[in-house]
Design a protein around this motif. Structure first.
Motif, PDB file in Angstrom:
ATOM      1  N   GLU A 253       0.825  -1.210   0.000  1.00 18.18           N
ATOM      2  CA  GLU A 253       0.000   0.000   0.000  1.00 18.18           C
ATOM      3  C   GLU A 253       0.858   1.260   0.000  1.00 18.18           C
ATOM      4  O   GLU A 253       0.511   2.258  -0.633  1.00 18.18           O
ATOM      5  CB  GLU A 253      -0.946  -0.013   1.198  1.00 18.18           C
ATOM      6  N   LEU A 254       1.982   1.225   0.700  1.00 19.66           N
ATOM      7  CA  LEU A 254       2.892   2.368   0.712  1.00 19.66           C
ATOM      8  C   LEU A 254       3.474   2.612  -0.676  1.00 19.66           C
ATOM      9  O   LEU A 254       3.574   3.756  -1.130  1.00 19.66           O
ATOM     10  CB  LEU A 254       4.019   2.137   1.722  1.00 19.66           C
ATOM     11  N   LEU A 255       3.830   1.535  -1.357  1.00 14.86           N
ATOM     12  CA  LEU A 255       4.407   1.676  -2.690  1.00 14.86           C
ATOM     13  C   LEU A 255       3.361   2.049  -3.738  1.00 14.86           C
ATOM     14  O   LEU A 255       3.709   2.608  -4.782  1.00 14.86           O
ATOM     15  CB  LEU A 255       5.120   0.386  -3.094  1.00 14.86           C
ATOM     16  N   GLU A 256       2.113   1.747  -3.492  1.00 14.55           N
ATOM     17  CA  GLU A 256       1.048   2.101  -4.434  1.00 14.55           C
ATOM     18  C   GLU A 256       0.780   3.600  -4.443  1.00 14.55           C
ATOM     19  O   GLU A 256       0.330   4.145  -5.445  1.00 14.55           O
ATOM     20  CB  GLU A 256      -0.249   1.358  -4.081  1.00 14.55           C
ATOM     21  N   GLN A 257       1.062   4.258  -3.335  1.00 11.80           N
ATOM     22  CA  GLN A 257       0.839   5.699  -3.263  1.00 11.80           C
ATOM     23  C   GLN A 257       1.912   6.412  -4.075  1.00 11.80           C
ATOM     24  O   GLN A 257       3.082   6.022  -4.039  1.00 11.80           O
ATOM     25  CB  GLN A 257       0.899   6.184  -1.817  1.00 11.80           C
ATOM     26  N   PRO A 258       1.530   7.461  -4.811  1.00  5.33           N
ATOM     27  CA  PRO A 258       2.555   8.203  -5.550  1.00  5.33           C
ATOM     28  C   PRO A 258       3.481   8.936  -4.579  1.00  5.33           C
ATOM     29  O   PRO A 258       3.037   9.500  -3.579  1.00  5.33           O
ATOM     30  CB  PRO A 258       1.744   9.190  -6.395  1.00  5.33           C
ATOM     31  N   THR A 259       4.775   8.880  -4.872  1.00  8.44           N
ATOM     32  CA  THR A 259       5.751   9.531  -3.995  1.00  8.44           C
ATOM     33  C   THR A 259       6.171  10.856  -4.608  1.00  8.44           C
ATOM     34  O   THR A 259       6.578  10.914  -5.764  1.00  8.44           O
ATOM     35  CB  THR A 259       6.992   8.648  -3.796  1.00  8.44           C
ATOM     36  N   ARG A 260       6.058  11.897  -3.815  1.00  9.32           N
ATOM     37  CA  ARG A 260       6.515  13.209  -4.260  1.00  9.32           C
ATOM     38  C   ARG A 260       7.996  13.328  -3.952  1.00  9.32           C
ATOM     39  O   ARG A 260       8.516  12.707  -3.029  1.00  9.32           O
ATOM     40  CB  ARG A 260       5.727  14.300  -3.539  1.00  9.32           C
ATOM     41  N   LYS A 261       8.676  14.131  -4.740  1.00  6.68           N
ATOM     42  CA  LYS A 261      10.118  14.285  -4.567  1.00  6.68           C
ATOM     43  C   LYS A 261      10.466  14.848  -3.196  1.00  6.68           C
ATOM     44  O   LYS A 261      11.493  14.501  -2.624  1.00  6.68           O
ATOM     45  CB  LYS A 261      10.683  15.196  -5.653  1.00  6.68           C
ATOM     46  N   GLU A 262       9.603  15.702  -2.667  1.00  5.72           N
ATOM     47  CA  GLU A 262       9.879  16.322  -1.373  1.00  5.72           C
ATOM     48  C   GLU A 262       9.801  15.304  -0.233  1.00  5.72           C
ATOM     49  O   GLU A 262      10.499  15.420   0.762  1.00  5.72           O
ATOM     50  CB  GLU A 262       8.886  17.460  -1.089  1.00  5.72           C
ATOM     51  N   LYS A 263       8.944  14.307  -0.373  1.00  8.72           N
ATOM     52  CA  LYS A 263       8.724  13.318   0.686  1.00  8.72           C
ATOM     53  C   LYS A 263       9.427  11.990   0.402  1.00  8.72           C
ATOM     54  O   LYS A 263       9.184  11.002   1.081  1.00  8.72           O
ATOM     55  CB  LYS A 263       7.219  13.053   0.839  1.00  8.72           C
ATOM     56  N   ARG A 264      10.284  11.961  -0.598  1.00  8.34           N
ATOM     57  CA  ARG A 264      10.891  10.697  -1.014  1.00  8.34           C
ATOM     58  C   ARG A 264      11.769  10.090   0.083  1.00  8.34           C
ATOM     59  O   ARG A 264      11.758   8.882   0.287  1.00  8.34           O
ATOM     60  CB  ARG A 264      11.713  10.898  -2.280  1.00  8.34           C
ATOM     61  N   ASP A 265      12.521  10.916   0.806  1.00 14.49           N
ATOM     62  CA  ASP A 265      13.385  10.384   1.862  1.00 14.49           C
ATOM     63  C   ASP A 265      12.572   9.696   2.952  1.00 14.49           C
ATOM     64  O   ASP A 265      12.949   8.615   3.429  1.00 14.49           O
ATOM     65  CB  ASP A 265      14.234  11.497   2.475  1.00 14.49           C
ATOM     66  N   GLU A 266      11.460  10.306   3.335  1.00 17.21           N
ATOM     67  CA  GLU A 266      10.607   9.706   4.361  1.00 17.21           C
ATOM     68  C   GLU A 266      10.016   8.390   3.860  1.00 17.21           C
ATOM     69  O   GLU A 266       9.923   7.412   4.613  1.00 17.21           O
ATOM     70  CB  GLU A 266       9.489  10.669   4.743  1.00 17.21           C
ATOM     71  N   THR A 267       9.636   8.366   2.595  1.00 15.85           N
ATOM     72  CA  THR A 267       9.076   7.149   2.016  1.00 15.85           C
ATOM     73  C   THR A 267      10.116   6.040   1.986  1.00 15.85           C
ATOM     74  O   THR A 267       9.819   4.887   2.319  1.00 15.85           O
ATOM     75  CB  THR A 267       8.558   7.428   0.591  1.00 15.85           C
ATOM     76  N   ILE A 268      11.337   6.377   1.613  1.00 14.81           N
ATOM     77  CA  ILE A 268      12.407   5.376   1.560  1.00 14.81           C
ATOM     78  C   ILE A 268      12.702   4.836   2.955  1.00 14.81           C
ATOM     79  O   ILE A 268      12.919   3.631   3.125  1.00 14.81           O
ATOM     80  CB  ILE A 268      13.664   5.971   0.894  1.00 14.81           C
ATOM     81  N   GLU A 269      12.690   5.699   3.959  1.00 16.02           N
ATOM     82  CA  GLU A 269      12.910   5.231   5.331  1.00 16.02           C
ATOM     83  C   GLU A 269      11.804   4.277   5.768  1.00 16.02           C
ATOM     84  O   GLU A 269      12.070   3.251   6.409  1.00 16.02           O
ATOM     85  CB  GLU A 269      12.986   6.420   6.286  1.00 16.02           C
ATOM     86  N   ALA A 270      10.564   4.597   5.413  1.00 19.71           N
ATOM     87  CA  ALA A 270       9.443   3.716   5.760  1.00 19.71           C
ATOM     88  C   ALA A 270       9.571   2.378   5.034  1.00 19.71           C
ATOM     89  O   ALA A 270       9.312   1.315   5.623  1.00 19.71           O
ATOM     90  CB  ALA A 270       8.121   4.388   5.415  1.00 19.71           C
ATOM     91  N   ILE A 271       9.989   2.418   3.777  1.00 21.27           N
ATOM     92  CA  ILE A 271      10.176   1.184   3.010  1.00 21.27           C
ATOM     93  C   ILE A 271      11.267   0.332   3.649  1.00 21.27           C
ATOM     94  O   ILE A 271      11.105  -0.884   3.814  1.00 21.27           O
ATOM     95  CB  ILE A 271      10.512   1.508   1.536  1.00 21.27           C
ATOM     96  N   GLN A 272      12.368   0.956   4.034  1.00 26.11           N
ATOM     97  CA  GLN A 272      13.459   0.209   4.665  1.00 26.11           C
ATOM     98  C   GLN A 272      13.016  -0.405   5.987  1.00 26.11           C
ATOM     99  O   GLN A 272      13.371  -1.548   6.301  1.00 26.11           O
ATOM    100  CB  GLN A 272      14.664   1.116   4.885  1.00 26.11           C
ATOM    101  N   ARG A 273      12.233   0.336   6.751  1.00 31.18           N
ATOM    102  CA  ARG A 273      11.741  -0.175   8.033  1.00 31.18           C
ATOM    103  C   ARG A 273      10.855  -1.401   7.806  1.00 31.18           C
ATOM    104  O   ARG A 273      11.010  -2.427   8.475  1.00 31.18           O
ATOM    105  CB  ARG A 273      10.966   0.922   8.766  1.00 31.18           C
ATOM    106  N   LEU A 274       9.943  -1.298   6.841  1.00 34.46           N
ATOM    107  CA  LEU A 274       9.039  -2.417   6.560  1.00 34.46           C
ATOM    108  C   LEU A 274       9.796  -3.625   6.000  1.00 34.46           C
ATOM    109  O   LEU A 274       9.487  -4.773   6.344  1.00 34.46           O
ATOM    110  CB  LEU A 274       7.938  -1.982   5.596  1.00 34.46           C
TER     111      LEU A 274
END
Length: 116
Positions: A16-37
């Motif tokens: 579900e996290l990867l299905e959401q579009p990632t904005r460039k501004e929030k990409r670092d936070e998304t990558i951290e969440a992906i790594q945690r999961l």
């Protein structure tokens, strides 16, 4: 809650996290969440112990299909990051060439005349 169901919930959350579009501004936070999961999934995968019930096998089949989709989404995210890095590098080079247009001249070498 069994390990398989926990693994399924973490996999579903990652999907579900990867299905959401990632904005460039929030990409670092998304990558951290992906790594945690992904690290949570790794720990849970190591805890898996057979035999599995029919329900757990069904969840496993669903996780396999989710895992394929997750792999594709991670590849797309990687390609986006690579494209952004390439564009940034080109922009940096263009800016340097604009600021100092005579610097990138390459000197191939010197010619030595043997007759002198």
């Amino acid at each position: 809650m069994s390990v398989v169901s926990e693994l399924y919930s973490v996999t579903k959350e990652l999907y579900e996290l990867l299905e959401q579009p990632t904005r460039k501004e929030k990409r670092d936070e998304t990558i951290e969440a992906i790594q945690r999961l992904l690290s949570q999934r790794d720990v849970l995968i190591q805890q898996l112990q057979p035999p599995y019930s029919e329900e757990e096998q069904e969840l496993g089949m669903q996780m396999v299909s989710l895992n394929e989709a997750i792999g594709e989404k991670l590849q797309q995210l990687k390609q986006q990051i690579q494209q952004d890095l390439k564009a940034l590098k080109q922009k940096k080079m263009a800016n340097q060439n604009y600021m100092n247009p005579y610097e990138p001249l390459a000197i191939d070498g010197m010619f030595y005349d043997k007759k002198r």
